[in-house]
Design an enzyme around this catalytic site. Structure first.
Site, PDB file in Angstrom:
ATOM      1  N   HIS A 100      45.001  34.788  36.680  1.00  0.00           N
ATOM      2  CA  HIS A 100      45.214  35.332  38.027  1.00  0.00           C
ATOM      3  C   HIS A 100      45.410  34.158  39.005  1.00  0.00           C
ATOM      4  O   HIS A 100      44.813  33.086  38.824  1.00  0.00           O
ATOM      5  CB  HIS A 100      44.006  36.175  38.446  1.00  0.00           C
ATOM      6  CG  HIS A 100      44.200  36.846  39.771  1.00  0.00           C
ATOM      7  ND1 HIS A 100      43.890  36.216  40.958  1.00  0.00           N
ATOM      8  CD2 HIS A 100      44.713  38.050  40.104  1.00  0.00           C
ATOM      9  CE1 HIS A 100      44.200  37.028  41.964  1.00  0.00           C
ATOM     10  NE2 HIS A 100      44.700  38.147  41.468  1.00  0.00           N
ATOM     11  N   GLU A 172      52.803  37.949  40.271  1.00  0.00           N
ATOM     12  CA  GLU A 172      52.065  37.980  41.527  1.00  0.00           C
ATOM     13  C   GLU A 172      52.310  36.683  42.286  1.00  0.00           C
ATOM     14  O   GLU A 172      51.596  35.686  42.060  1.00  0.00           O
ATOM     15  CB  GLU A 172      50.567  38.133  41.258  1.00  0.00           C
ATOM     16  CG  GLU A 172      50.220  39.385  40.481  1.00  0.00           C
ATOM     17  CD  GLU A 172      48.778  39.795  40.727  1.00  0.00           C
ATOM     18  OE1 GLU A 172      48.552  40.794  41.398  1.00  0.00           O
ATOM     19  OE2 GLU A 172      47.874  39.076  40.264  1.00  0.00           O
TER      20      GLU A 172
END
Ligand code: PGA
Length: 273
Positions: A100, A172
């Site tokens: 992430h 992302e």
């Protein structure tokens, strides 16, 4: 049915919800969405480690898949403070988020580390959700596509085409994530998704590469979710803040699902002609 024929939609609760809040959220989300056929969506939630066991027990696994936010690249050993894939499996975790943006920027994780985690997750039967994305600076220097290709090529190094059937990717962009983030436009996101999909075909060949779901994440909200999912290369959504209220998450799911289904039907009709 191809994996990309199902709408992948999930949330990472980051370091916000305790056990009680996680269970409450999941119970509500299950109740609100239980009429939606799970042949059409794969709904997943990635809570904090301490809430994983209770999360798994709180709702049926066919309804909501539980994922972890991170894990170690080894199954056991002298790795104080780390969590093993076997420990995640023991509590019923099926997905593990790897790389992430916050792990990469705050905790300085590298592509090589993400790769070790991806390989370890696959070895132990977990689905790795590899997150990739360029920084604002990289975007401004117009090297986003190069960065994404590098993150994929290193992050997925030594993953076999057969193993790729379990892999999920989340695009992302780091400048789009969180309270300080600005959401990517649908055109910008779709262009990057196209690059990602081309790289996946390059890595795994057409049959396998084409069928890896690529989710968009970064300030997805009620205003932009529908237009993002209407784009041809976006297979799903990975949502933070806007999904943490079960009612709002349910609203977003119901907003995007018909658009996704319509897009799939158009694609099928196109393929038959
Ligand atoms: P956000 O978070 O939707 O709150 O921007 C997305 C993410 O970090 O995955």
């Amino acid at each position: 049915m191809a994996r990309t024929d199902i709408l992948y939609i999930g949330t990472n609760t980051k370091m916000y919800m305790n056990i009680y809040q996680t269970v409450d959220f999941l119970t509500k989300l299950h109740e609100l969405t239980k009429d939606i056929s799970r042949d059409q969506i794969k709904l997943f939630v990635n809570p904090s480690y301490t809430a994983l066991a209770a999360a798994r027990k709180s709702v049926p696994k066919e309804s909501i898949t539980i994922g972890a936010q991170n894990m170690c690249w080894e199954k056991q050993g002298q790795f104080t403070g780390e969590i093993s894939p076997l420990m995640l499996k023991e509590v019923g975790v099926e997905i593990v988020q790897i790389g992430h943006g916050e792990r990469r920027t705050i905790f300085k994780e590298t592509d090589e580390e993400e790769n070790r985690k991806v390989l370890c997750a696959l070895k132990h039967g977990l689905t790795p959700l590899l997150c990739i994305g360029e920084t604002r600076e990289q975007k401004e220097k117009k090297i986003a596509d190069e960065i994404l290709r590098i993150q994929l090529k290193i992050g997925l190094n030594q993953v076999t085409p057969e193993q790729s059937k379990k892999v999920l990717i989340a695009y992302e962009p780091l400048w789009a994530i969180g309270v300080e983030g600005t959401p990517a436009s649908k055109e910008y996101a779709d262009e990057r998704h196209k690059v990602i999909k081309e790289a996946l075909v390059e890595i795994f060949g057409k049959t396998y590469g084409k069928d890896i779901p690529v989710l968009y994440g970064g300030s997805v909200n009620n205003q932009n979710a529908a237009e993002l999912i209407s784009m041809p290369h976006i297979d799903g959504l990975y949502i933070g803040r806007s999904a943490w209220d079960a009612e709002n998450f349910n609203k977003i799911i119901r907003l995007v699902l018909p658009i996704f289904i319509k897009r799939r039907k158009t694609r099928e009709t196109g393929a038959m002609l």
